[in-house]
Design a protein around this motif. Structure first.
Motif, short mmCIF file in Angstrom:
data_model
loop_
_atom_site.label_atom_id
_atom_site.label_comp_id
_atom_site.label_asym_id
_atom_site.label_seq_id
_atom_site.Cartn_x
_atom_site.Cartn_y
_atom_site.Cartn_z
N ILE A 1 47.53 40.05 76.86
CA ILE A 1 48.14 39.22 75.82
C ILE A 1 47.63 39.63 74.44
O ILE A 1 48.37 39.56 73.45
CB ILE A 1 47.88 37.71 76.04
CG1 ILE A 1 46.39 37.42 76.23
CG2 ILE A 1 48.72 37.17 77.17
CD1 ILE A 1 46.04 35.95 76.29
N PHE A 2 46.38 40.08 74.37
CA PHE A 2 45.81 40.47 73.09
C PHE A 2 46.36 41.81 72.62
O PHE A 2 46.60 42.01 71.42
CB PHE A 2 44.29 40.50 73.18
CG PHE A 2 43.68 39.18 73.56
CD1 PHE A 2 44.01 38.02 72.88
CD2 PHE A 2 42.79 39.09 74.61
CE1 PHE A 2 43.46 36.80 73.24
CE2 PHE A 2 42.23 37.88 74.98
CZ PHE A 2 42.57 36.73 74.28
N ASP A 3 46.57 42.74 73.55
CA ASP A 3 47.20 44.01 73.19
C ASP A 3 48.63 43.75 72.70
O ASP A 3 49.08 44.35 71.72
CB ASP A 3 47.24 44.95 74.40
CG ASP A 3 45.86 45.34 74.88
OD1 ASP A 3 45.35 46.38 74.44
OD2 ASP A 3 45.28 44.59 75.70
N LEU A 4 49.33 42.85 73.40
CA LEU A 4 50.71 42.57 73.03
C LEU A 4 50.82 41.94 71.65
O LEU A 4 51.72 42.29 70.88
CB LEU A 4 51.37 41.65 74.07
CG LEU A 4 52.26 42.34 75.11
CD1 LEU A 4 51.47 43.34 75.93
CD2 LEU A 4 52.93 41.32 76.01
N VAL A 5 49.93 41.01 71.33
CA VAL A 5 50.05 40.34 70.04
C VAL A 5 49.78 41.32 68.90
O VAL A 5 50.44 41.25 67.84
CB VAL A 5 49.14 39.09 69.96
CG1 VAL A 5 47.68 39.45 69.71
CG2 VAL A 5 49.64 38.14 68.88
N LEU A 6 48.84 42.23 69.09
CA LEU A 6 48.58 43.23 68.05
C LEU A 6 49.75 44.21 67.93
O LEU A 6 50.14 44.59 66.83
CB LEU A 6 47.28 43.97 68.34
CG LEU A 6 46.00 43.13 68.32
CD1 LEU A 6 44.78 44.00 68.56
CD2 LEU A 6 45.85 42.36 67.01
N ALA A 7 50.30 44.62 69.07
CA ALA A 7 51.44 45.52 69.05
C ALA A 7 52.64 44.86 68.37
O ALA A 7 53.33 45.48 67.55
CB ALA A 7 51.80 45.93 70.48
N HIS A 8 52.88 43.60 68.70
CA HIS A 8 54.01 42.89 68.10
C HIS A 8 53.83 42.74 66.60
O HIS A 8 54.77 42.92 65.81
CB HIS A 8 54.16 41.51 68.74
CG HIS A 8 55.22 40.67 68.12
ND1 HIS A 8 54.95 39.68 67.19
CD2 HIS A 8 56.58 40.68 68.26
CE1 HIS A 8 56.07 39.12 66.81
NE2 HIS A 8 57.08 39.70 67.43
N GLU A 9 52.62 42.40 66.16
CA GLU A 9 52.36 42.24 64.73
C GLU A 9 52.53 43.56 63.99
O GLU A 9 53.11 43.60 62.89
CB GLU A 9 50.96 41.69 64.50
CG GLU A 9 50.58 41.44 63.05
CD GLU A 9 51.35 40.30 62.41
OE1 GLU A 9 51.36 40.22 61.15
OE2 GLU A 9 51.95 39.49 63.15
N ALA A 10 52.04 44.65 64.59
CA ALA A 10 52.21 45.95 63.96
C ALA A 10 53.68 46.30 63.82
O ALA A 10 54.15 46.75 62.76
CB ALA A 10 51.48 47.02 64.77
N LEU A 11 54.46 46.09 64.89
CA LEU A 11 55.90 46.38 64.86
C LEU A 11 56.60 45.54 63.80
O LEU A 11 57.40 46.05 63.01
CB LEU A 11 56.50 46.12 66.24
CG LEU A 11 58.01 46.35 66.37
CD1 LEU A 11 58.35 47.81 66.15
CD2 LEU A 11 58.52 45.89 67.74
N LYS A 12 56.28 44.26 63.75
CA LYS A 12 56.91 43.36 62.79
C LYS A 12 56.63 43.81 61.36
O LYS A 12 57.54 43.85 60.51
CB LYS A 12 56.40 41.94 63.01
CG LYS A 12 57.07 40.90 62.12
CD LYS A 12 56.60 39.50 62.47
CE LYS A 12 55.17 39.27 62.06
NZ LYS A 12 54.77 37.84 62.19
N ARG A 13 55.38 44.16 61.10
CA ARG A 13 55.01 44.58 59.73
C ARG A 13 55.67 45.89 59.34
O ARG A 13 55.96 46.11 58.16
CB ARG A 13 53.49 44.72 59.63
CG ARG A 13 52.74 43.40 59.63
CD ARG A 13 51.24 43.62 59.66
NE ARG A 13 50.51 42.36 59.50
CZ ARG A 13 49.51 42.18 58.65
NH1 ARG A 13 49.11 43.17 57.89
NH2 ARG A 13 48.91 41.02 58.56
N LEU A 14 55.89 46.75 60.31
CA LEU A 14 56.50 48.05 60.00
C LEU A 14 58.01 47.95 59.84
O LEU A 14 58.61 48.65 59.03
CB LEU A 14 56.18 49.05 61.12
CG LEU A 14 54.72 49.52 61.18
CD1 LEU A 14 54.47 50.26 62.49
CD2 LEU A 14 54.38 50.41 60.00
N VAL A 15 58.63 47.06 60.61
CA VAL A 15 60.09 46.97 60.61
C VAL A 15 60.63 46.10 59.49
O VAL A 15 61.61 46.45 58.82
CB VAL A 15 60.60 46.45 61.98
CG1 VAL A 15 62.09 46.12 61.91
CG2 VAL A 15 60.32 47.47 63.06
#
Length: 336
Positions: free
Chosen positions: A304-318
Motif C-alpha cells: 500500500i505504501f509503494d502504491l501511494v507513492l507511485a500514485h502521487e508521483a503519477l498524479k504530480r507528473l500528469v
C-alpha cells in the motif's frame, strides 16, 4: 498507459522526505480505516530459495481510486555492484480496471521504507533522541539516513557501522551536507561495539544472512528500527518490552525476517506486538520509548505504501503537464 522512469519520479517531488512521510502517515491511517488494503504476498522460488525468489504484492487504495501490484525479485548477485532487488509498480484504475502506469520501483521502495521509519520515529518519540546509529552502508541505509534526520530535531550525533568500513565512510561523505547544515557530528565505527548505549536510536539496515545484533547490545530506553531481514537474533527480540509493527499477520506465514521466524516458533511473542497505526490513532505513552523500556519497530514492508507513492508521483507528473509524458497504447479499442 504511462511508463515512469526513476528520473521522472525524482522530478515529481515525492523524494522530499517531508512529502514522503506525510503520504505514508496518511496511508497508515487509511489502513486502520480499511480503505488501504494489502493482500497476502505470493512468493515464488524457481529453484533453491537461496538462489533467489520473486514476490507479488497486490493492494488497493480506495481513497486514491487505484489498485496495483508491486512485483520484485530478491536475487543474490555475484557482482556486488548490482542491485539485490529489481522492483516495479503497476497501477490500475480501481473503478474500471484500466491500466494506468508502470513505474520504476527501486527508488519508490527506498523512499517508502525510509518514510515508514520516519513515521515510527515520530510516533515512538524517537524524535527526542540526540544520537543515532545506522548499521549498514548500502542503498537502504542511505535512504534511512536521509529520511530519518529531518524528523530528529534534537539529533547531535550520527554513528555508522558496516562490515565494510570504507562503505560506511562513503555513506557519511555522501550525506555530509545534510549533517553539516544541522551541526551533526558523524563517526564511523570500524567494528561493532559490544554495547550500543551511545545511541538512543539504532537502525538495522543490512543484507546480513546471519544476525549480528544480540540482546547485550541493547539497553533501557533504546528504540531499535529493524529494516533488514536478519540483523537481530531471537534472544534480542525477546528482550524488548514492546514490539511495534507496520504489519504482523501478513509476515507470520512465510517471511524470512527475524521477527516472523521467531513468531512461528514462539507464537506468544504476539503479546508484545502493537501495530503502528494503533498508536497513531490512540497514543500510548507507556509504549512510546519510555526511558525504562526497550522498544523495537519492525518494518515488514507493505505494498500500500509503494502504491501511494507511485500514485502521487503519477498524479504530480500528469496533472500540470500530461502532454509531456508519452503514453503507450496497449491495444486498440474493441468494436462492438
Amino acid at each position: 498507459m504511462y511508463f515512469i522512469s526513476r528520473e521522472r519520479i525524482e522530478q515529481s517531488g515525492i523524494a522530499d522526505p517531508i512529502v514522503t512521510q506525510r503520504l505514508i502517515e496518511r496511508t497508515f491511517r487509511q489502513k486502520a480505516q480499511g480503505t488501504a488494503v494489502s493482500a497476502q504476498e505470493v512468493a515464488m522460488a524457481a529453484g533453491a530459495r537461496e538462489a533467489g525468489a520473486f514476490y507479488s504484492l497486490p493492494a488497493y487504495l480506495a481513497e486514491e481510486g487505484v489498485a496495483g501490484l508491486k512485483w520484485t525479485s530478491h536475487v543474490p548477485q555475484p557482482d556486488h555492484g548490482l542491485p539485490y532487488t529489481h522492483p516495479i509498480v503497476l497501477l490500475n484504475e480501481l473503478a474500471t480496471g484500466r491500466p494506468l502506469a508502470i513505474l520504476e520501483g527501486e527508488l519508490i521502495s527506498g523512499l517508502r521504507t525510509g518514510a515508514v521509519s520516519a513515521t515510527a520515529i515520530k510516533t515512538l518519540a524517537g524524535s527526542r533522541a540526540s544520537s543515532l546509529l545506522v548499521c549498514g552502508s548500502g542503498y537502504q541505509a542511505g535512504h534511512q539516513l536521509r529520511s530519518i534526520v529531518p524528523f530528529m530535531p534534537e539529533l547531535k550525533e550520527v554513528h555508522v557501522w558496516s562490515r565494510t568500513p570504507l562503505h560506511a565512510e562513503q555513506l557519511v561523505e555522501q550525506h555530509t551536507c545534510i549533517l553539516r547544515e544541522r551541526g551533526i557530528q558523524a563517526r564511523v565505527h570500524v567494528s561493532l561495539p559490544d554495547h550500543l548505549d551511545f545511541a538512543e536510536v539504532v537502525v538495522g539496515a543490512t543484507a546480513a544472512s546471519e544476525p549480528y545484533l544480540r540482546a547485550e547490545h541493547f539497553v533501557r530506553g533504546h528504540l531499535y528500527l529493524h529494516v533488514g531481514m536478519r540483523d537481530i537474533d531471537s534472544e534480542a527480540i525477546q528482550s524488548f518490552d514492546d514490539i511495534v509493527c507496520d504489519d504482523y499477520e501478513a509476515g507470520v506465514p512465510s517471511s524470512s525476517q527475524s521477527l516472523f521466524g521467531l513468531a512461528r516458533k514462539s507464537p506468544d511473542i504476539v503479546r508484545k506486538v502493537t501495530l503502528l497505526e494503533t498508536l497513531l490513532a490512540q497514543p500510548d505513552q507507556a509504549k512510546q520509548q519510555h526511558p525504562s523500556r526497550k522498544t523495537m519497530f519492525n518494518a515488514f514492508g507493505l505494498s500500500i505504501f509503494d502504491l501511494v507513492l507511485a500514485h502521487e508521483a503519477l498524479k504530480r507528473l500528469v496533472e500540470p503537464a500530461g502532454e509531456n509524458l508519452e503514453q503507450f497504447v496497449l491495444s486498440k479499442e474493441r468494436k462492438i
